[in-house]
Design a protein around this motif. Structure first.
Motif, PDB file in Angstrom:
ATOM      1  N   MET A   1       0.851  -1.178   0.000  1.00 11.19           N
ATOM      2  CA  MET A   1       0.000   0.000   0.000  1.00 11.19           C
ATOM      3  C   MET A   1       0.890   1.232   0.000  1.00 11.19           C
ATOM      4  SD  MET A   1      -3.423   0.008   2.208  1.00 11.19           S
ATOM      5  CE  MET A   1      -3.372   1.248   3.455  1.00 11.19           C
ATOM      6  N   LYS A   2       0.733   2.068  -0.997  1.00 10.35           N
ATOM      7  CA  LYS A   2       1.609   3.226  -1.102  1.00 10.35           C
ATOM      8  C   LYS A   2       1.385   4.217   0.034  1.00 10.35           C
ATOM      9  CE  LYS A   2      -1.050   6.034  -4.326  1.00 10.35           C
ATOM     10  NZ  LYS A   2      -1.041   6.673  -5.626  1.00 10.35           N
ATOM     11  N   THR A   3       0.265   4.099   0.738  1.00 10.74           N
ATOM     12  CA  THR A   3       0.005   4.970   1.884  1.00 10.74           C
ATOM     13  C   THR A   3       1.141   4.891   2.893  1.00 10.74           C
ATOM     14  OG1 THR A   3      -2.379   4.695   1.601  1.00 10.74           O
ATOM     15  CG2 THR A   3      -1.612   5.437   3.764  1.00 10.74           C
ATOM     16  N   PHE A   4       1.627   3.676   3.170  1.00 12.84           N
ATOM     17  CA  PHE A   4       2.680   3.522   4.172  1.00 12.84           C
ATOM     18  C   PHE A   4       4.035   3.983   3.656  1.00 12.84           C
ATOM     19  CE2 PHE A   4      -0.526   0.476   5.738  1.00 12.84           C
ATOM     20  CZ  PHE A   4      -0.826   1.163   6.905  1.00 12.84           C
ATOM     21  N   LEU A   5       4.252   3.894   2.355  1.00 16.42           N
ATOM     22  CA  LEU A   5       5.482   4.459   1.781  1.00 16.42           C
ATOM     23  C   LEU A   5       5.471   5.979   1.937  1.00 16.42           C
ATOM     24  CD1 LEU A   5       5.840   2.288  -1.438  1.00 16.42           C
ATOM     25  CD2 LEU A   5       7.184   2.127   0.656  1.00 16.42           C
ATOM     26  N   ILE A   6       4.323   6.577   1.702  1.00 15.24           N
ATOM     27  CA  ILE A   6       4.201   8.026   1.853  1.00 15.24           C
ATOM     28  C   ILE A   6       4.326   8.415   3.327  1.00 15.24           C
ATOM     29  CG2 ILE A   6       2.610   9.980   1.615  1.00 15.24           C
ATOM     30  CD1 ILE A   6       1.532   8.482  -0.941  1.00 15.24           C
ATOM     31  N   LEU A   7       3.601   7.713   4.198  1.00 18.33           N
ATOM     32  CA  LEU A   7       3.683   8.020   5.634  1.00 18.33           C
ATOM     33  C   LEU A   7       5.104   7.832   6.159  1.00 18.33           C
ATOM     34  CD1 LEU A   7       0.396   6.438   7.061  1.00 18.33           C
ATOM     35  CD2 LEU A   7       0.972   8.876   6.903  1.00 18.33           C
ATOM     36  N   GLY A   8       5.747   6.764   5.729  1.00 19.17           N
ATOM     37  CA  GLY A   8       7.116   6.514   6.172  1.00 19.17           C
ATOM     38  C   GLY A   8       8.064   7.603   5.711  1.00 19.17           C
ATOM     39  N   SER A   9       7.943   7.999   4.458  1.00 23.27           N
ATOM     40  CA  SER A   9       8.812   9.049   3.916  1.00 23.27           C
ATOM     41  C   SER A   9       8.580  10.378   4.608  1.00 23.27           C
ATOM     42  CB  SER A   9       8.576   9.213   2.413  1.00 23.27           C
ATOM     43  OG  SER A   9       8.877   8.029   1.739  1.00 23.27           O
ATOM     44  N   LEU A  10       7.317  10.746   4.783  1.00 23.66           N
ATOM     45  CA  LEU A  10       7.007  12.015   5.448  1.00 23.66           C
ATOM     46  C   LEU A  10       7.457  12.006   6.908  1.00 23.66           C
ATOM     47  CD1 LEU A  10       3.504  12.857   3.938  1.00 23.66           C
ATOM     48  CD2 LEU A  10       5.710  13.917   3.401  1.00 23.66           C
ATOM     49  N   ASN A  11       7.291  10.865   7.563  1.00 22.34           N
ATOM     50  CA  ASN A  11       7.727  10.785   8.957  1.00 22.34           C
ATOM     51  C   ASN A  11       9.248  10.792   9.081  1.00 22.34           C
ATOM     52  OD1 ASN A  11       5.637  10.535  11.231  1.00 22.34           O
ATOM     53  ND2 ASN A  11       4.724   9.513   9.470  1.00 22.34           N
ATOM     54  N   ALA A  12       9.945  10.215   8.123  1.00 19.12           N
ATOM     55  CA  ALA A  12      11.406  10.299   8.123  1.00 19.12           C
ATOM     56  C   ALA A  12      11.834  11.753   7.944  1.00 19.12           C
ATOM     57  CB  ALA A  12      12.000   9.408   7.031  1.00 19.12           C
ATOM     58  N   PHE A  13      11.197  12.451   7.024  1.00 18.75           N
ATOM     59  CA  PHE A  13      11.470  13.875   6.822  1.00 18.75           C
ATOM     60  C   PHE A  13      11.239  14.656   8.112  1.00 18.75           C
ATOM     61  CE2 PHE A  13       9.739  18.095   6.107  1.00 18.75           C
ATOM     62  CZ  PHE A  13      10.730  18.699   5.348  1.00 18.75           C
ATOM     63  N   LEU A  14      10.064  14.437   8.733  1.00 18.43           N
ATOM     64  CA  LEU A  14       9.743  15.142   9.973  1.00 18.43           C
ATOM     65  C   LEU A  14      10.709  14.790  11.098  1.00 18.43           C
ATOM     66  CD1 LEU A  14       5.849  14.946  10.039  1.00 18.43           C
ATOM     67  CD2 LEU A  14       7.267  16.998   9.797  1.00 18.43           C
ATOM     68  N   GLY A  15      11.093  13.528  11.182  1.00 18.65           N
ATOM     69  CA  GLY A  15      12.034  13.116  12.218  1.00 18.65           C
ATOM     70  C   GLY A  15      13.370  13.821  12.089  1.00 18.65           C
ATOM     71  N   VAL A  16      13.862  13.917  10.854  1.00 21.45           N
ATOM     72  CA  VAL A  16      15.130  14.622  10.623  1.00 21.45           C
ATOM     73  C   VAL A  16      14.968  16.110  10.940  1.00 21.45           C
ATOM     74  CG1 VAL A  16      16.816  15.309   8.870  1.00 21.45           C
ATOM     75  CG2 VAL A  16      15.985  12.948   8.951  1.00 21.45           C
ATOM     76  N   ALA A  17      13.878  16.707  10.471  1.00 26.51           N
ATOM     77  CA  ALA A  17      13.643  18.136  10.721  1.00 26.51           C
ATOM     78  C   ALA A  17      13.505  18.424  12.209  1.00 26.51           C
ATOM     79  CB  ALA A  17      12.400  18.596   9.965  1.00 26.51           C
ATOM     80  N   LEU A  18      12.756  17.584  12.915  1.00 23.24           N
ATOM     81  CA  LEU A  18      12.568  17.797  14.356  1.00 23.24           C
ATOM     82  C   LEU A  18      13.855  17.520  15.132  1.00 23.24           C
ATOM     83  CD1 LEU A  18       8.976  16.357  14.633  1.00 23.24           C
ATOM     84  CD2 LEU A  18       9.655  18.747  14.989  1.00 23.24           C
ATOM     85  N   GLY A  19      14.654  16.575  14.658  1.00 21.65           N
ATOM     86  CA  GLY A  19      15.960  16.340  15.276  1.00 21.65           C
ATOM     87  C   GLY A  19      16.859  17.551  15.127  1.00 21.65           C
ATOM     88  N   ALA A  20      16.871  18.142  13.948  1.00 16.72           N
ATOM     89  CA  ALA A  20      17.685  19.342  13.716  1.00 16.72           C
ATOM     90  C   ALA A  20      17.168  20.510  14.554  1.00 16.72           C
ATOM     91  CB  ALA A  20      17.671  19.708  12.240  1.00 16.72           C
TER      92      ALA A  20
END
Length: 125
Positions: A1-20
């Motif tokens: 399901m591409k939903t989880f690919l999108i959620l995973g990618s967006l959450n990885a982006f957010l995780g990096v941004a929030l870490g910074a």
């Protein structure tokens, strides 16, 4: 399901941004123990973002495996409740939000167990 690919990618982006943001924007503004809490939230956020990406790939490989999709939603819920409550707690100082964090942790645990169960049901490979 591409939903989880999108959620995973967006959450990885957010995780990096929030870490910074934690490393550069919060370092001088919050107590060291709250910064450690922030870092824990980021760590769990990033690990489970990768988990969502894996689940997205597994949904493609195992299209009929409902347990994989349920696991994905539980892991996403865990990110929202576990990491989200810690982020808000650090930013607002409302320590009562920490009561929500374990609910997210339980969602993570159940999600990972369901993923294991889906693997067992898939059979030997």
């Amino acid at each position: 399901m591409k939903t989880f690919l999108i959620l995973g990618s967006l959450n990885a982006f957010l995780g990096v941004a929030l870490g910074a943001f934690g490393a550069h924007g919060l370092k001088s503004k919050v107590a060291p123990e709250m910064l450690a809490t922030w870092n824990t939230a980021v760590q769990y956020h990033l690990v489970h973002a990768l988990g969502l990406l894996v689940i997205g790939m597994l949904c493609h490989l195992m299209p009929g495996a409902m347990l994989v999709r349920i696991a994905g939603w539980l892991i996403f819920l865990g990110v929202l409740l576990f990491s989200g409550s810690l982020y808000v707690m650090v930013l607002t100082g409302i320590r009562g939000l920490g009561m929500i964090t374990p609910i997210g942790g339980v969602a993570f645990l159940i999600g990972w167990l369901l993923l294991a169960l889906a693997g067992f049901r898939q059979g030997a490979g």
